[in-house]
Design an enzyme around this catalytic site. Structure first.
Site, PDB file in Angstrom:
ATOM      1  N   ASN A 140      11.480  -8.623   6.868  1.00 40.34           N
ATOM      2  CA  ASN A 140      11.791  -8.029   8.159  1.00 40.34           C
ATOM      3  C   ASN A 140      11.300  -8.952   9.267  1.00 40.34           C
ATOM      4  O   ASN A 140      10.212  -9.524   9.169  1.00 40.34           O
ATOM      5  CB  ASN A 140      11.124  -6.657   8.281  1.00 40.34           C
ATOM      6  CG  ASN A 140      11.665  -5.678   7.255  1.00 40.34           C
ATOM      7  OD1 ASN A 140      12.843  -5.699   6.927  1.00 40.34           O
ATOM      8  ND2 ASN A 140      10.791  -4.824   6.741  1.00 40.34           N
ATOM      9  N   ILE A 172       0.821  -1.207   0.000  1.00 41.16           N
ATOM     10  CA  ILE A 172       0.000   0.000   0.000  1.00 41.16           C
ATOM     11  C   ILE A 172       0.864   1.270   0.000  1.00 41.16           C
ATOM     12  O   ILE A 172       0.375   2.347  -0.371  1.00 41.16           O
ATOM     13  CB  ILE A 172      -0.946  -0.033   1.234  1.00 41.16           C
ATOM     14  CG1 ILE A 172      -2.170   0.821   1.011  1.00 41.16           C
ATOM     15  CG2 ILE A 172      -0.220   0.362   2.513  1.00 41.16           C
ATOM     16  CD1 ILE A 172      -3.273   0.590   2.044  1.00 41.16           C
ATOM     17  N   HIS A 174       6.005 -12.183   5.669  1.00 39.14           N
ATOM     18  CA  HIS A 174       5.862 -11.649   4.319  1.00 39.14           C
ATOM     19  C   HIS A 174       7.227 -11.349   3.733  1.00 39.14           C
ATOM     20  O   HIS A 174       8.151 -10.965   4.439  1.00 39.14           O
ATOM     21  CB  HIS A 174       4.980 -10.399   4.289  1.00 39.14           C
ATOM     22  CG  HIS A 174       5.396  -9.327   5.253  1.00 39.14           C
ATOM     23  ND1 HIS A 174       5.099  -9.399   6.593  1.00 39.14           N
ATOM     24  CD2 HIS A 174       6.075  -8.172   5.068  1.00 39.14           C
ATOM     25  CE1 HIS A 174       5.577  -8.318   7.200  1.00 39.14           C
ATOM     26  NE2 HIS A 174       6.190  -7.559   6.298  1.00 39.14           N
ATOM     27  N   HIS A 223       8.992  -8.908   1.026  1.00 45.62           N
ATOM     28  CA  HIS A 223       8.899  -7.760   0.127  1.00 45.62           C
ATOM     29  C   HIS A 223       9.664  -8.099  -1.144  1.00 45.62           C
ATOM     30  O   HIS A 223      10.792  -8.593  -1.081  1.00 45.62           O
ATOM     31  CB  HIS A 223       9.575  -6.522   0.740  1.00 45.62           C
ATOM     32  CG  HIS A 223       8.954  -6.017   1.999  1.00 45.62           C
ATOM     33  ND1 HIS A 223       8.125  -4.918   2.011  1.00 45.62           N
ATOM     34  CD2 HIS A 223       9.055  -6.427   3.280  1.00 45.62           C
ATOM     35  CE1 HIS A 223       7.751  -4.676   3.271  1.00 45.62           C
ATOM     36  NE2 HIS A 223       8.291  -5.571   4.051  1.00 45.62           N
TER      37      HIS A 223
END
Ligand code: 5GP
Ligand code: ZN
Length: 111
Positions: A84, A31, A97, A99
């Site tokens: 992370n 987002i 997750h 990236h």
């Protein structure tokens, strides 16, 4: 994990810009993109972070990185993947997750 944002995105309860999905993995646009292509690749099964991830899921995530990179046109040009973990890793959403950033020459600061 009822209260997990990414579980809600995977379930379709929170809208997202989906780019890829298979039985184990879901990928969508960040987002707040830090690069022209900035995707989040997540396992459908909830793990808090990479330390909890099982081998089958790790393999599915790796395969999804390949599929998404090809689909988004950055497989040739190159990209960066980052996951992370925890406080010092500045993880803000506690659903594992990855990236995937690309679409431009990245600096060291990006994600
Ligand atoms: P982290 O900081 O945990 O490594 O990354 C979380 C990422 O999730 C951030 O890059 C942030 O922009 C993204 N993010 C947070 N909330 C949402 C949301 O509701 N939808 C989408 N698509 N991305 C989100
Ligand atoms: Zn979750």
């Amino acid at each position: 994990m009822n209260d997990c944002l990414f579980c809600k995105i995977i379930a379709g309860e929170v809208p997202s810009g989906k780019v890829y999905e298979n039985d184990k993995v879901y990928a969508f646009r960040d987002i707040n993109p830090q690069a022209p292509v900035h995707l989040l690749i997540v396992p459908k099964k909830h793990f808090d972070n990479i330390l909890q991830c099982d081998a089958e899921t790790a393999a599915a995530l790796t395969e999804a990185v390949r599929a998404v990179a090809e689909q988004e046109g950055v497989a040739e040009s190159g990209f960066r993947i980052v996951s992370n973990c925890g406080r010092d890793g500045a993880q803000s959403v506690n659903h594992l997750h990855i990236h995937l950033l690309g679409g431009a020459a990245l600096t060291e600061k990006m994600a």
